[in-house]
Design a protein around this motif. Structure first.
Motif, mmCIF file in Angstrom:
data_model
loop_
_atom_site.group_PDB
_atom_site.id
_atom_site.type_symbol
_atom_site.label_atom_id
_atom_site.label_comp_id
_atom_site.label_asym_id
_atom_site.label_seq_id
_atom_site.Cartn_x
_atom_site.Cartn_y
_atom_site.Cartn_z
ATOM 1 N N ARG A 188 -32.820 -18.682 46.926
ATOM 2 C CA ARG A 188 -31.376 -18.584 47.069
ATOM 3 C C ARG A 188 -31.017 -18.277 48.511
ATOM 4 O O ARG A 188 -31.844 -17.782 49.273
ATOM 5 C CB ARG A 188 -30.796 -17.537 46.123
ATOM 6 C CG ARG A 188 -31.047 -16.109 46.489
ATOM 7 C CD ARG A 188 -30.569 -15.179 45.368
ATOM 8 N NE ARG A 188 -29.975 -13.966 45.913
ATOM 9 C CZ ARG A 188 -29.757 -12.874 45.207
ATOM 10 N NH1 ARG A 188 -30.070 -12.839 43.923
ATOM 11 N NH2 ARG A 188 -29.210 -11.821 45.769
ATOM 12 N N THR A 224 -29.159 -16.126 50.017
ATOM 13 C CA THR A 224 -28.890 -14.763 50.476
ATOM 14 C C THR A 224 -30.084 -13.871 50.164
ATOM 15 O O THR A 224 -30.920 -14.198 49.320
ATOM 16 C CB THR A 224 -27.647 -14.188 49.788
ATOM 17 O OG1 THR A 224 -27.870 -14.190 48.367
ATOM 18 C CG2 THR A 224 -26.412 -15.017 50.103
ATOM 19 N N GLY A 272 -29.768 -10.973 40.539
ATOM 20 C CA GLY A 272 -28.567 -11.788 40.641
ATOM 21 C C GLY A 272 -28.427 -12.756 39.478
ATOM 22 O O GLY A 272 -29.179 -12.694 38.501
ATOM 23 N N ASP A 273 -27.477 -13.638 39.604
ATOM 24 C CA ASP A 273 -27.248 -14.636 38.563
ATOM 25 C C ASP A 273 -28.163 -15.831 38.785
ATOM 26 O O ASP A 273 -28.416 -16.232 39.924
ATOM 27 C CB ASP A 273 -25.795 -15.113 38.581
ATOM 28 C CG ASP A 273 -24.831 -14.004 38.207
ATOM 29 O OD1 ASP A 273 -23.702 -14.009 38.723
ATOM 30 O OD2 ASP A 273 -25.230 -13.134 37.412
ATOM 31 N N MET A 293 -27.311 -18.668 41.124
ATOM 32 C CA MET A 293 -27.404 -18.504 42.573
ATOM 33 C C MET A 293 -28.645 -19.181 43.144
ATOM 34 O O MET A 293 -28.767 -19.343 44.354
ATOM 35 C CB MET A 293 -27.467 -17.005 42.909
ATOM 36 C CG MET A 293 -26.244 -16.219 42.469
ATOM 37 S SD MET A 293 -26.467 -14.440 42.673
ATOM 38 C CE MET A 293 -26.583 -14.314 44.455
ATOM 39 N N TYR A 294 -29.580 -19.547 42.270
ATOM 40 C CA TYR A 294 -30.882 -20.015 42.714
ATOM 41 C C TYR A 294 -31.042 -21.538 42.625
ATOM 42 O O TYR A 294 -30.456 -22.188 41.754
ATOM 43 C CB TYR A 294 -31.986 -19.404 41.843
ATOM 44 C CG TYR A 294 -32.195 -17.925 42.018
ATOM 45 C CD1 TYR A 294 -31.512 -17.014 41.210
ATOM 46 C CD2 TYR A 294 -33.092 -17.435 42.961
ATOM 47 C CE1 TYR A 294 -31.715 -15.645 41.360
ATOM 48 C CE2 TYR A 294 -33.314 -16.070 43.103
ATOM 49 C CZ TYR A 294 -32.622 -15.189 42.293
ATOM 50 O OH TYR A 294 -32.830 -13.842 42.442
#
Length: 124
Positions: free
Chosen positions: A98, A100, A107-108, A111-112
Motif C-alpha cells: 500500500r 502509505t 488498515g482496510d 488500501m492494498y
C-alpha cells in the motif's frame, strides 16, 4: 501498475520451515508498506506481518516469534521466514502493498494491492 508475485509455498511437515518471497514491480519509491496476509480454509483473511519501507516491522501477536518479515528495497523483494510450522498455518499466503506506511496498523484491505497468493500446506 503495481504487480506482486508470490513464491515459495508448498507442502511441509509440522515443525518445518518455509521462506516465502514476493517480487514487486511498479512499486512506490518510498513511504510505503508491504505485508503478508493469510487465509486458512473456511476462515477469514488475517494479517501476518507488515513492514514499512523504512524497515519498521510489526507482527501478528499470534505469530510473533515464528515469523520474520524482511524487505529488500533495492530489489523490491519481500520475504517471510516461517519456522515451527503447524497444521493451523495451512492456507493461502498473500503479499500486499500500500502507498502509505502501516505503522503496525493493518488498515482496510481496500488500501492494498494484492498478489494472487501462494499455498502453504502443513501436514502432521
Amino acid at each position: 501498475q503495481v504487480h506482486l508475485v508470490e513464491s515459495g509455498g508448498g507442502s511441509v511437515q509440522a515443525g518445518g520451515s518455509l521462506i516465502l518471497s514476493c517480487i514487486a514491480s511498479g512499486i512506490f519509491d518510498s513511504g510505503y508498506c508491504m505485508a503478508w496476509f493469510r487465509q486458512a480454509p473456511g476462515k477469514e483473511r488475517e494479517g501476518v506481518a507488515t513492514i514499512d519501507s523504512d524497515g519498521v516491522a510489526n507482527y501478528s501477536e499470534s505469530l510473533k516469534g515464528r515469523v520474520t518479515i524482511s524487505l529488500d528495497n533495492a530489489k523490491k523483494t519481500l520475504s517471510l521466514q516461517m519456522i515451527s510450522l503447524n497444521t493451523e498455518d495451512t492456507g493461502e499466503y498473500f503479499c500486499a502493498a500500500r502507498r502509505t506506511y502501516c505503522h503496525g496498523d493493518w488498515g482496510d484491505y481496500e488500501m492494498y494491492y494484492w498478489g494472487k497468493g501462494t499455498l502453504v500446506t502443513v501436514s502432521s
